[in-house]
Enzyme design. Structure first.
Site, PDB file in Angstrom:
ATOM      1  N   ASN A 163      10.065   3.923  -5.358  1.00  0.00           N
ATOM      2  CA  ASN A 163      10.343   2.499  -5.173  1.00  0.00           C
ATOM      3  C   ASN A 163      11.311   2.082  -6.273  1.00  0.00           C
ATOM      4  O   ASN A 163      10.921   1.942  -7.430  1.00  0.00           O
ATOM      5  CB  ASN A 163       9.024   1.714  -5.260  1.00  0.00           C
ATOM      6  CG  ASN A 163       9.230   0.212  -5.209  1.00  0.00           C
ATOM      7  OD1 ASN A 163      10.302  -0.269  -4.842  1.00  0.00           O
ATOM      8  ND2 ASN A 163       8.202  -0.538  -5.580  1.00  0.00           N
ATOM      9  N   LYS A 221      12.748  -0.706  -6.747  1.00  0.00           N
ATOM     10  CA  LYS A 221      12.603  -2.121  -7.123  1.00  0.00           C
ATOM     11  C   LYS A 221      13.997  -2.760  -7.221  1.00  0.00           C
ATOM     12  O   LYS A 221      14.896  -2.364  -6.479  1.00  0.00           O
ATOM     13  CB  LYS A 221      11.774  -2.254  -8.401  1.00  0.00           C
ATOM     14  CG  LYS A 221      10.409  -1.560  -8.266  1.00  0.00           C
ATOM     15  CD  LYS A 221       9.449  -1.919  -9.355  1.00  0.00           C
ATOM     16  CE  LYS A 221       8.110  -1.230  -9.117  1.00  0.00           C
ATOM     17  NZ  LYS A 221       7.097  -1.614 -10.111  1.00  0.00           N
ATOM     18  N   HIS A 246       3.546  -5.055  -1.616  1.00  0.00           N
ATOM     19  CA  HIS A 246       3.549  -4.642  -3.019  1.00  0.00           C
ATOM     20  C   HIS A 246       3.023  -5.778  -3.889  1.00  0.00           C
ATOM     21  O   HIS A 246       3.257  -6.952  -3.605  1.00  0.00           O
ATOM     22  CB  HIS A 246       4.963  -4.241  -3.454  1.00  0.00           C
ATOM     23  CG  HIS A 246       4.994  -3.529  -4.765  1.00  0.00           C
ATOM     24  ND1 HIS A 246       4.931  -4.200  -5.962  1.00  0.00           N
ATOM     25  CD2 HIS A 246       5.057  -2.203  -5.072  1.00  0.00           C
ATOM     26  CE1 HIS A 246       4.960  -3.314  -6.951  1.00  0.00           C
ATOM     27  NE2 HIS A 246       5.036  -2.102  -6.433  1.00  0.00           N
ATOM     28  N   GLU A 281       3.941  -6.997  -6.591  1.00  0.00           N
ATOM     29  CA  GLU A 281       4.959  -7.925  -7.085  1.00  0.00           C
ATOM     30  C   GLU A 281       5.327  -8.946  -6.021  1.00  0.00           C
ATOM     31  O   GLU A 281       5.571 -10.119  -6.329  1.00  0.00           O
ATOM     32  CB  GLU A 281       6.188  -7.129  -7.555  1.00  0.00           C
ATOM     33  CG  GLU A 281       5.896  -6.355  -8.833  1.00  0.00           C
ATOM     34  CD  GLU A 281       6.753  -5.121  -9.037  1.00  0.00           C
ATOM     35  OE1 GLU A 281       6.469  -4.392 -10.001  1.00  0.00           O
ATOM     36  OE2 GLU A 281       7.682  -4.877  -8.230  1.00  0.00           O
ATOM     37  N   GLU A 339      -2.412   0.587  -5.558  1.00  0.00           N
ATOM     38  CA  GLU A 339      -1.762   0.365  -6.843  1.00  0.00           C
ATOM     39  C   GLU A 339      -2.657  -0.511  -7.719  1.00  0.00           C
ATOM     40  O   GLU A 339      -2.820  -1.695  -7.450  1.00  0.00           O
ATOM     41  CB  GLU A 339      -0.378  -0.258  -6.668  1.00  0.00           C
ATOM     42  CG  GLU A 339      -0.257  -1.266  -5.532  1.00  0.00           C
ATOM     43  CD  GLU A 339       0.995  -2.116  -5.637  1.00  0.00           C
ATOM     44  OE1 GLU A 339       1.930  -1.719  -6.330  1.00  0.00           O
ATOM     45  OE2 GLU A 339       1.005  -3.204  -5.044  1.00  0.00           O
ATOM     46  N   GLY A 393       3.786  -0.297 -14.606  1.00  0.00           N
ATOM     47  CA  GLY A 393       4.761  -0.581 -15.645  1.00  0.00           C
ATOM     48  C   GLY A 393       4.156  -0.857 -17.006  1.00  0.00           C
ATOM     49  O   GLY A 393       4.858  -1.265 -17.926  1.00  0.00           O
ATOM     50  N   SER A 421       1.989   3.864 -12.796  1.00  0.00           N
ATOM     51  CA  SER A 421       2.373   4.689 -13.949  1.00  0.00           C
ATOM     52  C   SER A 421       2.112   6.174 -13.710  1.00  0.00           C
ATOM     53  O   SER A 421       1.573   6.883 -14.558  1.00  0.00           O
ATOM     54  CB  SER A 421       1.667   4.207 -15.227  1.00  0.00           C
ATOM     55  OG  SER A 421       2.081   2.904 -15.554  1.00  0.00           O
TER      56      SER A 421
END
Length: 252
Positions: free
Chosen positions: A9, A11, A96, A98, A167, A173, A213
């Site tokens: 991904n 991003k 996702h 985010e 996730e 991150g 991660s």
């Protein structure tokens, strides 16, 4: 039979020129190899039409990072599932964390996106996962089960076409990673609720990826769990040596 998958991904990273260069580099790195997993790169919309014809489709699938919850029309700035499919892309990341956190994507919105993706021949990579407060309150199973409602309205036939990605939002991150035991525990729970809804055969054939991660140093240990079928890779997907190191975890 379910597949092992490593999906990148990107991003909101890489200009068009940088994205083309990255895709070419990955294509070359895999040129003389036969990975023991499906390899997918999910890129910003601007890269799709350029990257898709560049890579060896037998080794690298291409996908988008999102699509609209409407089919077409006066929705300025949106990109439909049909448009994504027209580039030759085969996959789309949906749900996702985010997107959920920053853009207010709800169960209902994601239900529409998943249906439109499937209607246009795209394979959704559907993301679920809890934030730190929910994990600390031991509510991760409850949170994940609620998020799965976006796809539990699908017929068994349609559900069998999707890929799931767990996730842990607290590990994205941050450098933190769910332990292999934590990953296996929640992946097994996800598979169990799929089995409750659609039956054991469909559950056993559903790929559930880990996203949080994941890097070359921990990929093999994570992927060795019976219910972890690969990874949805963020930062490490932007560097071919790291991404290939994760792909190679299935060869070790």
């Amino acid at each position: 039979m379910r597949k092992n998958i490593v999906a990148g991904n990107w991003k909101m990273n890489k200009t068009l020129q940088e994205g083309i260069a990255l895709a070419k580099e990955l294509n070359e790195a895999l040129a003389n190899e036969k990975p023991n997993c499906d390899v997918i790169i999910c890129t910003p919309f601007i890269h799709l039409a350029s990257v898709t014809p560049l890579v060896d489709a037998a080794k690298i699938g291409v996908g988008a990072e999102n699509c609209a919850d409407k089919a077409s029309g006066a929705y300025t700035g949106e990109v439909s599932a049909e448009m994504v499919a027209s580039t030759g892309a085969k996959y789309v990341i949906l749900g996702h964390s985010e997107r959920r956190a920053y853009y207010g994507e709800t169960v209902a919105i994601l239900e529409e996106k998943v249906k439109l993706a499937l209607a246009n021949g795209l394979t959704p990579i559907f993301c679920i996962g809890e934030v730190l407060e929910e994990r600390e309150a031991n509510k991760q199973n409850e949170v994940v089960a609620a998020q799965m409602e976006s796809v539990f309205s699908l017929s068994a036939e349609d559900f069998s076409k999707i890929i799931l990605a767990y996730e842990p939002v607290w590990a994205i991150g941050t450098g933190k990673t769910a332990s292999p035991e934590q990953a296996q525990e929640i992946h097994a729970f996800i598979r169990s609720i799929v089995a409750d809804k659609y039956g054991k055969e469909i559950a056993d054939n559903t790929s559930i990826l880990y996203g949080g991660s994941c890097k070359p140093s921990n990929a093999k240990e994570l992927f060795s769990n019976p219910d972890v079928d690969g990874g949805l890779i963020g930062g490490a997907a932007l560097k071919v040596s790291d991404f290939k190191g994760i792909i190679d975890a299935f060869n070790a």
